[in-house]
Design an enzyme around this catalytic site. Sequence first.
Site, PDB file in Angstrom:
ATOM      1  N   SER A 106      -2.623 -13.891 -16.444  1.00 21.89           N
ATOM      2  CA  SER A 106      -3.248 -15.130 -15.961  1.00 21.89           C
ATOM      3  C   SER A 106      -2.499 -15.681 -14.751  1.00 21.89           C
ATOM      4  O   SER A 106      -1.260 -15.677 -14.716  1.00 21.89           O
ATOM      5  CB  SER A 106      -3.221 -16.199 -17.062  1.00 21.89           C
ATOM      6  OG  SER A 106      -4.037 -15.818 -18.144  1.00 21.89           O
ATOM      7  N   VAL A 115     -11.874 -27.572 -22.996  1.00 19.78           N
ATOM      8  CA  VAL A 115     -12.208 -28.690 -22.091  1.00 19.78           C
ATOM      9  C   VAL A 115     -13.603 -29.273 -22.342  1.00 19.78           C
ATOM     10  O   VAL A 115     -13.913 -30.351 -21.834  1.00 19.78           O
ATOM     11  CB  VAL A 115     -12.057 -28.299 -20.601  1.00 19.78           C
ATOM     12  CG1 VAL A 115     -10.601 -27.993 -20.268  1.00 19.78           C
ATOM     13  CG2 VAL A 115     -12.965 -27.144 -20.220  1.00 19.78           C
ATOM     14  N   TYR A 141     -21.094 -13.706  -7.674  1.00 19.48           N
ATOM     15  CA  TYR A 141     -20.280 -14.887  -8.029  1.00 19.48           C
ATOM     16  C   TYR A 141     -21.204 -16.081  -8.317  1.00 19.48           C
ATOM     17  O   TYR A 141     -20.903 -16.934  -9.137  1.00 19.48           O
ATOM     18  CB  TYR A 141     -19.257 -15.190  -6.931  1.00 19.48           C
ATOM     19  CG  TYR A 141     -18.106 -16.059  -7.402  1.00 19.48           C
ATOM     20  CD1 TYR A 141     -17.250 -15.618  -8.412  1.00 19.48           C
ATOM     21  CD2 TYR A 141     -17.872 -17.312  -6.847  1.00 19.48           C
ATOM     22  CE1 TYR A 141     -16.189 -16.400  -8.854  1.00 19.48           C
ATOM     23  CE2 TYR A 141     -16.813 -18.099  -7.271  1.00 19.48           C
ATOM     24  CZ  TYR A 141     -15.975 -17.644  -8.279  1.00 19.48           C
ATOM     25  OH  TYR A 141     -14.932 -18.431  -8.706  1.00 19.48           O
ATOM     26  N   LYS A 171     -17.271 -23.880  -7.790  1.00 18.68           N
ATOM     27  CA  LYS A 171     -16.025 -23.970  -7.008  1.00 18.68           C
ATOM     28  C   LYS A 171     -16.194 -24.898  -5.802  1.00 18.68           C
ATOM     29  O   LYS A 171     -15.245 -25.591  -5.419  1.00 18.68           O
ATOM     30  CB  LYS A 171     -15.558 -22.584  -6.557  1.00 18.68           C
ATOM     31  CG  LYS A 171     -15.066 -21.680  -7.693  1.00 18.68           C
ATOM     32  CD  LYS A 171     -13.922 -22.274  -8.498  1.00 18.68           C
ATOM     33  CE  LYS A 171     -13.238 -21.223  -9.373  1.00 18.68           C
ATOM     34  NZ  LYS A 171     -12.221 -21.839 -10.277  1.00 18.68           N
ATOM     35  N   LYS A 201      -6.401  -9.219 -10.478  1.00 17.85           N
ATOM     36  CA  LYS A 201      -6.844  -8.576 -11.733  1.00 17.85           C
ATOM     37  C   LYS A 201      -6.375  -9.351 -12.956  1.00 17.85           C
ATOM     38  O   LYS A 201      -5.287  -9.140 -13.471  1.00 17.85           O
ATOM     39  CB  LYS A 201      -6.377  -7.112 -11.778  1.00 17.85           C
ATOM     40  CG  LYS A 201      -7.215  -6.263 -10.850  1.00 17.85           C
ATOM     41  CD  LYS A 201      -6.865  -4.792 -10.857  1.00 17.85           C
ATOM     42  CE  LYS A 201      -7.830  -4.057  -9.928  1.00 17.85           C
ATOM     43  NZ  LYS A 201      -7.215  -2.921  -9.219  1.00 17.85           N
ATOM     44  N   ALA A 215     -10.338 -12.973 -16.282  1.00 22.19           N
ATOM     45  CA  ALA A 215     -11.537 -13.566 -15.669  1.00 22.19           C
ATOM     46  C   ALA A 215     -12.140 -12.658 -14.605  1.00 22.19           C
ATOM     47  O   ALA A 215     -13.310 -12.801 -14.261  1.00 22.19           O
ATOM     48  CB  ALA A 215     -11.217 -14.936 -15.081  1.00 22.19           C
TER      49      ALA A 215
HETATM   50  P1  NAD Z   1      -7.763 -16.038 -16.900  1.00 22.43           P
HETATM   51  O1  NAD Z   1      -8.877 -15.453 -17.694  1.00 22.43           O
HETATM   52  O2  NAD Z   1      -6.406 -15.577 -17.183  1.00 22.43           O
HETATM   53  O3  NAD Z   1      -7.806 -17.640 -17.001  1.00 22.43           O
HETATM   54  C1  NAD Z   1      -8.989 -18.364 -17.181  1.00 22.43           C
HETATM   55  C2  NAD Z   1      -8.685 -19.414 -18.225  1.00 22.43           C
HETATM   56  O4  NAD Z   1      -9.784 -20.315 -18.407  1.00 22.43           O
HETATM   57  C3  NAD Z   1      -8.386 -18.797 -19.598  1.00 22.43           C
HETATM   58  O5  NAD Z   1      -7.097 -19.172 -20.014  1.00 22.43           O
HETATM   59  C4  NAD Z   1      -9.446 -19.409 -20.495  1.00 22.43           C
HETATM   60  O6  NAD Z   1      -8.974 -19.652 -21.807  1.00 22.43           O
HETATM   61  C5  NAD Z   1      -9.721 -20.704 -19.751  1.00 22.43           C
HETATM   62  N1  NAD Z   1     -10.970 -21.326 -20.172  1.00 22.43           N
HETATM   63  C6  NAD Z   1     -12.247 -20.909 -19.992  1.00 22.43           C
HETATM   64  N2  NAD Z   1     -13.109 -21.756 -20.598  1.00 22.43           N
HETATM   65  C7  NAD Z   1     -12.357 -22.740 -21.163  1.00 22.43           C
HETATM   66  C8  NAD Z   1     -12.652 -23.896 -21.934  1.00 22.43           C
HETATM   67  N3  NAD Z   1     -13.913 -24.228 -22.288  1.00 22.43           N
HETATM   68  N4  NAD Z   1     -11.621 -24.697 -22.335  1.00 22.43           N
HETATM   69  C9  NAD Z   1     -10.348 -24.382 -22.023  1.00 22.43           C
HETATM   70  N5  NAD Z   1     -10.000 -23.292 -21.307  1.00 22.43           N
HETATM   71  C10 NAD Z   1     -11.001 -22.484 -20.882  1.00 22.43           C
HETATM   72  O7  NAD Z   1      -8.158 -15.771 -15.365  1.00 22.43           O
HETATM   73  P2  NAD Z   1      -7.531 -16.297 -13.992  1.00 22.43           P
HETATM   74  O8  NAD Z   1      -8.066 -15.367 -12.971  1.00 22.43           O
HETATM   75  O9  NAD Z   1      -6.077 -16.511 -14.112  1.00 22.43           O
HETATM   76  O10 NAD Z   1      -8.285 -17.691 -13.795  1.00 22.43           O
HETATM   77  C11 NAD Z   1      -7.612 -18.919 -13.583  1.00 22.43           C
HETATM   78  C12 NAD Z   1      -8.273 -19.695 -12.463  1.00 22.43           C
HETATM   79  O11 NAD Z   1      -8.100 -18.997 -11.238  1.00 22.43           O
HETATM   80  C13 NAD Z   1      -9.786 -19.890 -12.636  1.00 22.43           C
HETATM   81  O12 NAD Z   1     -10.135 -21.200 -12.217  1.00 22.43           O
HETATM   82  C14 NAD Z   1     -10.350 -18.873 -11.675  1.00 22.43           C
HETATM   83  O13 NAD Z   1     -11.634 -19.262 -11.222  1.00 22.43           O
HETATM   84  C15 NAD Z   1      -9.340 -18.966 -10.568  1.00 22.43           C
HETATM   85  N6  NAD Z   1      -9.337 -17.849  -9.607  1.00 22.43           N
HETATM   86  C16 NAD Z   1      -9.235 -16.551 -10.048  1.00 22.43           C
HETATM   87  C17 NAD Z   1      -9.229 -15.512  -9.133  1.00 22.43           C
HETATM   88  C18 NAD Z   1      -9.150 -14.072  -9.578  1.00 22.43           C
HETATM   89  O14 NAD Z   1      -9.555 -13.185  -8.826  1.00 22.43           O
HETATM   90  N7  NAD Z   1      -8.626 -13.770 -10.751  1.00 22.43           N
HETATM   91  C19 NAD Z   1      -9.314 -15.785  -7.756  1.00 22.43           C
HETATM   92  C20 NAD Z   1      -9.399 -17.122  -7.337  1.00 22.43           C
HETATM   93  C21 NAD Z   1      -9.408 -18.144  -8.276  1.00 22.43           C
HETATM   94  O1  0WE Z   2     -13.335 -17.380 -10.704  1.00 25.30           O
HETATM   95  C1  0WE Z   2     -13.367 -16.198 -10.952  1.00 25.30           C
HETATM   96  C2  0WE Z   2     -13.938 -15.694 -12.260  1.00 25.30           C
HETATM   97  C3  0WE Z   2     -14.265 -16.787 -13.226  1.00 25.30           C
HETATM   98  C4  0WE Z   2     -15.114 -16.347 -14.369  1.00 25.30           C
HETATM   99  C5  0WE Z   2     -15.032 -15.089 -14.959  1.00 25.30           C
HETATM  100  C6  0WE Z   2     -15.857 -14.760 -16.034  1.00 25.30           C
HETATM  101  C7  0WE Z   2     -15.860 -13.378 -16.649  1.00 25.30           C
HETATM  102  C8  0WE Z   2     -16.350 -13.400 -18.078  1.00 25.30           C
HETATM  103  C9  0WE Z   2     -16.026 -17.246 -14.879  1.00 25.30           C
HETATM  104  N1  0WE Z   2     -16.824 -16.951 -15.929  1.00 25.30           N
HETATM  105  C10 0WE Z   2     -16.750 -15.738 -16.511  1.00 25.30           C
HETATM  106  N2  0WE Z   2     -17.593 -15.460 -17.568  1.00 25.30           N
HETATM  107  C11 0WE Z   2     -17.483 -14.333 -18.312  1.00 25.30           C
HETATM  108  O2  0WE Z   2     -18.314 -14.110 -19.225  1.00 25.30           O
HETATM  109  N3  0WE Z   2     -12.898 -15.310  -9.994  1.00 25.30           N
HETATM  110  C12 0WE Z   2     -12.550 -15.822  -8.706  1.00 25.30           C
HETATM  111  C13 0WE Z   2     -12.804 -13.850 -10.207  1.00 25.30           C
HETATM  112  C14 0WE Z   2     -14.085 -13.238  -9.762  1.00 25.30           C
HETATM  113  O3  0WE Z   2     -15.159 -13.207 -10.580  1.00 25.30           O
HETATM  114  C15 0WE Z   2     -16.203 -12.648  -9.868  1.00 25.30           C
HETATM  115  C16 0WE Z   2     -15.775 -12.337  -8.573  1.00 25.30           C
HETATM  116  C17 0WE Z   2     -14.407 -12.719  -8.505  1.00 25.30           C
HETATM  117  C18 0WE Z   2     -13.518 -12.606  -7.320  1.00 25.30           C
HETATM  118  C19 0WE Z   2     -17.507 -12.419 -10.260  1.00 25.30           C
HETATM  119  C20 0WE Z   2     -18.395 -11.825  -9.353  1.00 25.30           C
HETATM  120  C21 0WE Z   2     -17.977 -11.506  -8.075  1.00 25.30           C
HETATM  121  C22 0WE Z   2     -16.649 -11.753  -7.669  1.00 25.30           C
END
Ligand code: NAD
Ligand code: 0WE
Length: 276
Positions: A27, A73, A164, A171, A201, A204
């Site tokens: 995460s 949340v 997305y 966002k 990676k 999410a």
């Molecule tokens: P992650 O799956 O590790 O974290 C997502 C978190 O959201 C999880 O801990 C999950 O428990 C929590 N969550 C979802 N629904 C919830 C709810 N109802 N109540 C409480 N918690 C809830 O993935 P990550 O990539 O570390 O995501 C963290 C943040 O970073 C997100 O806002 C994501 O959009 C953002 N982000 C991710 C990427 C990426 O490529 N991984 C890029 C840019 C931004």
């Molecule tokens: O914010 C995100 C992902 C957030 C996310 C991921 C999931 C996967 C599982 C929100 N909801 C869900 N619901 C699920 O059921 N990112 C920035 C990572 C991400 O996700 C994508 C991206 C990128 C980058 C989805 C489609 C295209 C690009």
Amino acid sequence: MAEQNFPTGDLMKGKRGLIMGVANKNSIAWAIARQLAAQGAELAFTYQGDALLRRVGPLAESIGSDILVECDVTNDDTMDNTFATLKEKWGKIDFLVHAIAFAGKDQLAGSFVDNTTREGFKSALDISAFSFVDSARRASEIMNDGGAMVTLTYLGSERVVPNYNVMGVAKAALEACTRYIAADLGPRGIRVNAISAGPIKTLAAAGIGSGRHMFKFNKAASAMQDNTDPMGVAGAALYLLSDLGLSCTGETHHVDGGFHAIGMPQETPLKEALAD
Ligand code: NAD
Ligand code: 0WE
């Protein structure tokens, strides 16, 4: 993510804060937590449900955190309990990290206009944008000597990224919320910023249809011709949450290897990336 050493120091010494959004060791919130802890911060964590306690519990323990609260949340009782627990144990907090997003899987594929439902839209905006407003209000009530907040966003808010979809809209709302919250809390010495991270990676980002293509494309088309390192995101969070970030608020700061700055990628690395 390779094993890494987060730079140590005293930038967060004497500061206490809440980390929302750790699911496992990959995460983004966990990279941020480790960097803040390496600079002396005391941390509390929320976890989404019983299933995640098995993952988040040992991580929190590994950096000496003893405040671990279940929080969904969308559930007001668990939100009340989270901030009541912080008030009871610490009295006040200095910072908040919000790293939470969710949209139904059916909302993250294909045509945005055809596939986005009223319920899917409401739930994505509720969990991914309103939750920051709600958390920020509750956190601000226990930030008595100023403070700082950070949320995580993605470029899909500013430009179309295939699949997305409604998350991009959520966002965009989250980034606007960041500016409005910053204006409201600014007079109380509370700074509020967003970090726009490139694809990383994590859970999410797993299982997204075009994942392999997305990581290859982002690498080839970014200024640095590399994928985003979560350590860079953690470093940005340290800057924004520590006193180094003085006077910075309402900002969306990109940490994406410069992907956002490119209008047209270099031909050679792109062709090679698209070929394999
Ligand atoms: P992650 O799956 O590790 O974290 C997502 C978190 O959201 C999880 O801990 C999950 O428990 C929590 N969550 C979802 N629904 C919830 C709810 N109802 N109540 C409480 N918690 C809830 O993935 P990550 O990539 O570390 O995501 C963290 C943040 O970073 C997100 O806002 C994501 O959009 C953002 N982000 C991710 C990427 C990426 O490529 N991984 C890029 C840019 C931004
Ligand atoms: O914010 C995100 C992902 C957030 C996310 C991921 C999931 C996967 C599982 C929100 N909801 C869900 N619901 C699920 O059921 N990112 C920035 C990572 C991400 O996700 C994508 C991206 C990128 C980058 C989805 C489609 C295209 C690009």
